[in-house]
Design a protein around this motif. Sequence first.
Motif, mmCIF file in Angstrom:
data_model
loop_
_atom_site.group_PDB
_atom_site.id
_atom_site.type_symbol
_atom_site.label_atom_id
_atom_site.label_comp_id
_atom_site.label_asym_id
_atom_site.label_seq_id
_atom_site.Cartn_x
_atom_site.Cartn_y
_atom_site.Cartn_z
ATOM 1 N N MET A 1 0.822 -1.190 0.000
ATOM 2 C CA MET A 1 0.000 0.000 0.000
ATOM 3 C C MET A 1 0.871 1.261 0.000
ATOM 4 N N LYS A 2 1.976 1.221 0.792
ATOM 5 C CA LYS A 2 2.889 2.352 0.855
ATOM 6 C C LYS A 2 3.487 2.636 -0.528
ATOM 7 N N ARG A 3 3.853 1.559 -1.236
ATOM 8 C CA ARG A 3 4.448 1.698 -2.567
ATOM 9 C C ARG A 3 3.457 2.349 -3.546
ATOM 10 N N LEU A 4 2.167 1.985 -3.418
ATOM 11 C CA LEU A 4 1.139 2.569 -4.269
ATOM 12 C C LEU A 4 1.044 4.072 -4.025
ATOM 13 N N GLY A 5 1.118 4.473 -2.765
ATOM 14 C CA GLY A 5 1.084 5.897 -2.427
ATOM 15 C C GLY A 5 2.258 6.645 -3.028
ATOM 16 N N ILE A 6 3.435 6.038 -2.980
ATOM 17 C CA ILE A 6 4.629 6.660 -3.562
ATOM 18 C C ILE A 6 4.458 6.798 -5.070
ATOM 19 N N LEU A 7 3.960 5.742 -5.718
ATOM 20 C CA LEU A 7 3.754 5.799 -7.166
ATOM 21 C C LEU A 7 2.731 6.862 -7.540
ATOM 22 N N LEU A 8 1.674 6.979 -6.746
ATOM 23 C CA LEU A 8 0.649 7.985 -7.005
ATOM 24 C C LEU A 8 1.236 9.389 -6.899
ATOM 25 N N CYS A 9 2.032 9.623 -5.861
ATOM 26 C CA CYS A 9 2.688 10.932 -5.700
ATOM 27 C C CYS A 9 3.608 11.229 -6.879
ATOM 28 N N LEU A 10 4.385 10.218 -7.302
ATOM 29 C CA LEU A 10 5.271 10.403 -8.454
ATOM 30 C C LEU A 10 4.480 10.763 -9.706
ATOM 31 N N ALA A 11 3.383 10.073 -9.925
ATOM 32 C CA ALA A 11 2.553 10.332 -11.107
ATOM 33 C C ALA A 11 2.010 11.757 -11.082
ATOM 34 N N LEU A 12 1.571 12.199 -9.909
ATOM 35 C CA LEU A 12 1.048 13.563 -9.790
ATOM 36 C C LEU A 12 2.147 14.589 -10.044
ATOM 37 N N LEU A 13 3.319 14.344 -9.488
ATOM 38 C CA LEU A 13 4.438 15.269 -9.696
ATOM 39 C C LEU A 13 4.831 15.344 -11.162
ATOM 40 N N MET A 14 4.910 14.189 -11.797
ATOM 41 C CA MET A 14 5.342 14.161 -13.195
ATOM 42 C C MET A 14 4.293 14.749 -14.127
ATOM 43 N N GLY A 15 3.040 14.571 -13.818
ATOM 44 C CA GLY A 15 1.974 15.045 -14.694
ATOM 45 C C GLY A 15 1.739 16.538 -14.609
ATOM 46 N N SER A 16 2.263 17.188 -13.589
ATOM 47 C CA SER A 16 1.934 18.590 -13.390
ATOM 48 C C SER A 16 2.912 19.549 -14.049
ATOM 49 N N CYS A 17 3.963 19.054 -14.657
ATOM 50 C CA CYS A 17 5.030 19.933 -15.134
ATOM 51 C C CYS A 17 4.995 20.226 -16.632
ATOM 52 N N ASP A 18 4.327 19.419 -17.414
ATOM 53 C CA ASP A 18 4.442 19.506 -18.868
ATOM 54 C C ASP A 18 3.350 20.370 -19.482
ATOM 55 N N THR A 19 3.466 21.684 -19.352
ATOM 56 C CA THR A 19 2.427 22.570 -19.874
ATOM 57 C C THR A 19 2.426 22.607 -21.400
ATOM 58 N N ASN A 20 3.561 22.342 -22.037
ATOM 59 C CA ASN A 20 3.632 22.363 -23.499
ATOM 60 C C ASN A 20 3.387 20.987 -24.116
ATOM 61 N N ALA A 21 3.098 19.996 -23.297
ATOM 62 C CA ALA A 21 2.949 18.628 -23.804
ATOM 63 C C ALA A 21 1.663 18.498 -24.616
ATOM 64 N N VAL A 22 1.788 17.950 -25.819
ATOM 65 C CA VAL A 22 0.619 17.617 -26.627
ATOM 66 C C VAL A 22 0.311 16.125 -26.508
ATOM 67 N N TYR A 23 1.289 15.360 -25.981
ATOM 68 C CA TYR A 23 1.087 13.927 -25.783
ATOM 69 C C TYR A 23 2.075 13.456 -24.721
ATOM 70 N N LYS A 24 1.587 12.630 -23.808
ATOM 71 C CA LYS A 24 2.458 12.001 -22.810
ATOM 72 C C LYS A 24 1.827 10.684 -22.417
ATOM 73 N N GLU A 25 2.587 9.604 -22.563
ATOM 74 C CA GLU A 25 2.043 8.280 -22.266
ATOM 75 C C GLU A 25 3.165 7.354 -21.801
ATOM 76 N N TYR A 26 2.821 6.488 -20.862
ATOM 77 C CA TYR A 26 3.723 5.457 -20.361
ATOM 78 C C TYR A 26 3.118 4.091 -20.623
ATOM 79 N N THR A 27 3.983 3.089 -20.759
ATOM 80 C CA THR A 27 3.575 1.694 -20.735
ATOM 81 C C THR A 27 4.338 1.034 -19.602
ATOM 82 N N ASP A 28 3.607 0.407 -18.694
ATOM 83 C CA ASP A 28 4.259 -0.305 -17.601
ATOM 84 C C ASP A 28 4.858 -1.601 -18.134
ATOM 85 N N ILE A 29 6.050 -1.920 -17.653
ATOM 86 C CA ILE A 29 6.713 -3.168 -18.019
ATOM 87 C C ILE A 29 6.366 -4.191 -16.937
ATOM 88 N N GLU A 30 5.616 -5.203 -17.315
ATOM 89 C CA GLU A 30 5.078 -6.169 -16.348
ATOM 90 C C GLU A 30 6.191 -6.847 -15.558
#
Length: 158
Positions: A1-30
């Motif tokens: 659960m702690k790891r999920l919280g860390i990942l969520l925080c990382l996602a929020l941090l990374m998603g908030s910076c790209d004001t000029n982004a027209v596309y941004k996508e990740y694929t998780d490696i299983e």
Amino acid sequence: MKRLGILLCLALLMGSCDTNAVYKEYTDIEGGKWYIKNAPSFTFEITDATQPYNIYYNLRNSLSYGYYNLYLTRYLRDANGKEIESRLDELILMDPKTGKPNGDGLGDLFDHKFLMKRNYRFPKPGKYTMQIKQYMRQDPLLNIMSVGITVEKATPAH
């Protein structure tokens, strides 16, 4: 659960910076095991071909990744599947001498954003696909958690 919280925080941090982004996508490696046959594709639309774009690799790895670098082959294709270009790139994930990780880290995960193409002008408006393959010859390549791209409108230098 702690790891999920860390990942969520990382996602929020990374998603908030790209004001000029027209596309941004990740694929998780299983399981953090990137097989050579697993070649994620990212399809995006360019509406303004007169505008220059910067294209970036996005990568997330764990500290347990066994190398300081990562070789990737990228393929850019147009809407008809015609290959516009392919190229082998080397990404430096850690300092080769000290082993100190590059990128932004939280816990044992590190996020990287590497410039792939600067001020690139697409031939015409339409859909494009970027496909990325790992080229490290280790199959599977361990401890790569996700890979992706960001396409941003290039801003003029001030």
